[in-house]
Design a protein around this motif. Sequence first.
Motif, mmCIF file in Angstrom:
data_model
loop_
_atom_site.group_PDB
_atom_site.id
_atom_site.type_symbol
_atom_site.label_atom_id
_atom_site.label_comp_id
_atom_site.label_asym_id
_atom_site.label_seq_id
_atom_site.Cartn_x
_atom_site.Cartn_y
_atom_site.Cartn_z
ATOM 1 N N SER A 52 -9.728 61.811 37.335
ATOM 2 C CA SER A 52 -10.754 61.723 36.291
ATOM 3 C C SER A 52 -11.834 60.698 36.605
ATOM 4 N N ARG A 53 -11.678 59.953 37.684
ATOM 5 C CA ARG A 53 -12.641 58.912 38.040
ATOM 6 C C ARG A 53 -13.791 59.538 38.826
ATOM 7 N N ALA A 54 -14.979 59.556 38.234
ATOM 8 C CA ALA A 54 -16.121 60.231 38.846
ATOM 9 C C ALA A 54 -16.649 59.451 40.039
ATOM 10 N N SER A 55 -17.171 60.187 40.995
ATOM 11 C CA SER A 55 -17.742 59.564 42.186
ATOM 12 C C SER A 55 -19.138 59.020 41.893
ATOM 13 N N PRO A 56 -19.463 57.819 42.395
ATOM 14 C CA PRO A 56 -20.823 57.291 42.240
ATOM 15 C C PRO A 56 -21.766 57.765 43.330
ATOM 16 N N TYR A 57 -21.245 58.550 44.262
ATOM 17 C CA TYR A 57 -22.036 58.963 45.416
ATOM 18 C C TYR A 57 -22.642 60.346 45.199
ATOM 19 N N ALA A 58 -23.715 60.625 45.919
ATOM 20 C CA ALA A 58 -24.350 61.936 45.868
ATOM 21 C C ALA A 58 -23.422 62.974 46.499
ATOM 22 N N PRO A 59 -23.496 64.221 46.055
ATOM 23 C CA PRO A 59 -22.645 65.264 46.628
ATOM 24 C C PRO A 59 -22.831 65.353 48.145
ATOM 25 N N GLY A 60 -21.724 65.370 48.854
ATOM 26 C CA GLY A 60 -21.779 65.486 50.301
ATOM 27 C C GLY A 60 -22.095 64.206 51.040
ATOM 28 N N GLU A 61 -22.295 63.118 50.305
ATOM 29 C CA GLU A 61 -22.640 61.858 50.957
ATOM 30 C C GLU A 61 -21.408 61.265 51.645
ATOM 31 N N ALA A 62 -21.595 60.807 52.874
ATOM 32 C CA ALA A 62 -20.515 60.183 53.635
ATOM 33 C C ALA A 62 -20.633 58.678 53.482
ATOM 34 N N ALA A 63 -19.835 58.122 52.573
ATOM 35 C CA ALA A 63 -19.968 56.709 52.214
ATOM 36 C C ALA A 63 -18.895 55.861 52.877
ATOM 37 N N ASP A 96 -25.356 61.106 58.706
ATOM 38 C CA ASP A 96 -25.297 61.226 57.247
ATOM 39 C C ASP A 96 -24.589 60.044 56.584
ATOM 40 N N VAL A 97 -24.067 59.117 57.367
ATOM 41 C CA VAL A 97 -23.302 57.996 56.819
ATOM 42 C C VAL A 97 -24.227 57.006 56.120
ATOM 43 N N ARG A 98 -23.754 56.500 54.965
ATOM 44 C CA ARG A 98 -24.414 55.388 54.273
ATOM 45 C C ARG A 98 -23.389 54.295 54.030
ATOM 46 N N PHE A 99 -23.809 53.077 54.235
ATOM 47 C CA PHE A 99 -22.952 51.909 54.062
ATOM 48 C C PHE A 99 -23.277 51.261 52.728
ATOM 49 N N TYR A 100 -22.286 51.205 51.846
ATOM 50 C CA TYR A 100 -22.449 50.619 50.515
ATOM 51 C C TYR A 100 -21.825 49.224 50.494
ATOM 52 N N ILE A 101 -22.617 48.255 50.125
ATOM 53 C CA ILE A 101 -22.157 46.879 49.946
ATOM 54 C C ILE A 101 -22.073 46.642 48.444
ATOM 55 N N VAL A 128 -15.299 48.567 40.421
ATOM 56 C CA VAL A 128 -15.382 48.865 41.852
ATOM 57 C C VAL A 128 -14.531 50.072 42.233
ATOM 58 N N ARG A 129 -13.604 50.476 41.372
ATOM 59 C CA ARG A 129 -12.655 51.520 41.769
ATOM 60 C C ARG A 129 -13.309 52.840 42.145
ATOM 61 N N PRO A 130 -14.332 53.332 41.412
ATOM 62 C CA PRO A 130 -14.949 54.586 41.851
ATOM 63 C C PRO A 130 -15.565 54.488 43.243
ATOM 64 N N TYR A 131 -16.161 53.339 43.557
ATOM 65 C CA TYR A 131 -16.784 53.173 44.870
ATOM 66 C C TYR A 131 -15.739 53.188 45.981
ATOM 67 N N VAL A 132 -14.604 52.592 45.708
ATOM 68 C CA VAL A 132 -13.547 52.558 46.716
ATOM 69 C C VAL A 132 -12.848 53.911 46.819
ATOM 70 N N GLN A 133 -12.458 54.474 45.690
ATOM 71 C CA GLN A 133 -11.691 55.722 45.714
ATOM 72 C C GLN A 133 -12.452 56.851 46.385
ATOM 73 N N HIS A 134 -13.758 56.918 46.187
ATOM 74 C CA HIS A 134 -14.534 58.050 46.694
ATOM 75 C C HIS A 134 -15.238 57.745 48.012
ATOM 76 N N ALA A 135 -14.989 56.575 48.592
ATOM 77 C CA ALA A 135 -15.518 56.283 49.923
ATOM 78 C C ALA A 135 -14.728 57.057 50.970
#
Length: 243
Positions: A52-63, A96-101, A128-135
Amino acid sequence: LDFERVVAARSVASLFATPAEARMFRELAPEAAGVLSVENGVDTAYFAPSESRASPYAPGEAAIVFTGAMDYWPNIDAVSWFARDILPLVRRSRPDVRFYIVGMNPAPAVSALADGASVVVTGKVPDVRPYVQHARVVVAPLRVARGIQNKVLEAMALARPVVVSSASAEGLNGRAGEEFATASTEAEFAQRVLDLFDAPAAEAMGLRARARILADRDWDRNLAAIDLLLEPETSGAEAAHAR
């Protein structure tokens, strides 16, 4: 060391964060009666994967993500090294990779890394959990810090594949290459990250990582040694033996 030996000799117990530190002190201070380790824990219910935890990233983004307080010098050094020397190597194969700090109080040197394309600096986030889970991969390229890195334990609890510097791996239980990956050089780091863009390999490492955290980082079990020390009839030596 002289001061610490005097204090330890007068104390019921001396507590260390890792078994390796406790072993070292026993050798350096043989007169200390109760030397034991009390390892960090993780709230594995809070840091658990959730559909149920939504991703903060754009669809298809390699984070790729790093989390931490971004005014802390070892973190500043880590993300600067990754963004400038490792990320370009990764992007040669994966443009396509993006680095999130991700983290509060980004220092000017961190904010300057954001380029609008390959590096994103979020500042403080509510969770921070959505950023970590969907990376796709979590990285901890710390070259300065030692000891236990809670950010790594939390990412492992969230079943994510983690690539850590060799320095950061010193405080981790588990099997390098199985439950987390390690690297020392820019080229090694880039290759380890690229290897984990293979979805089956990443998923398998993430599941093994969470299993390791569940086995080793339970707060109730790890703090039991302190409970023993609070019993009037228990000495530090007895608590250490019970461990």
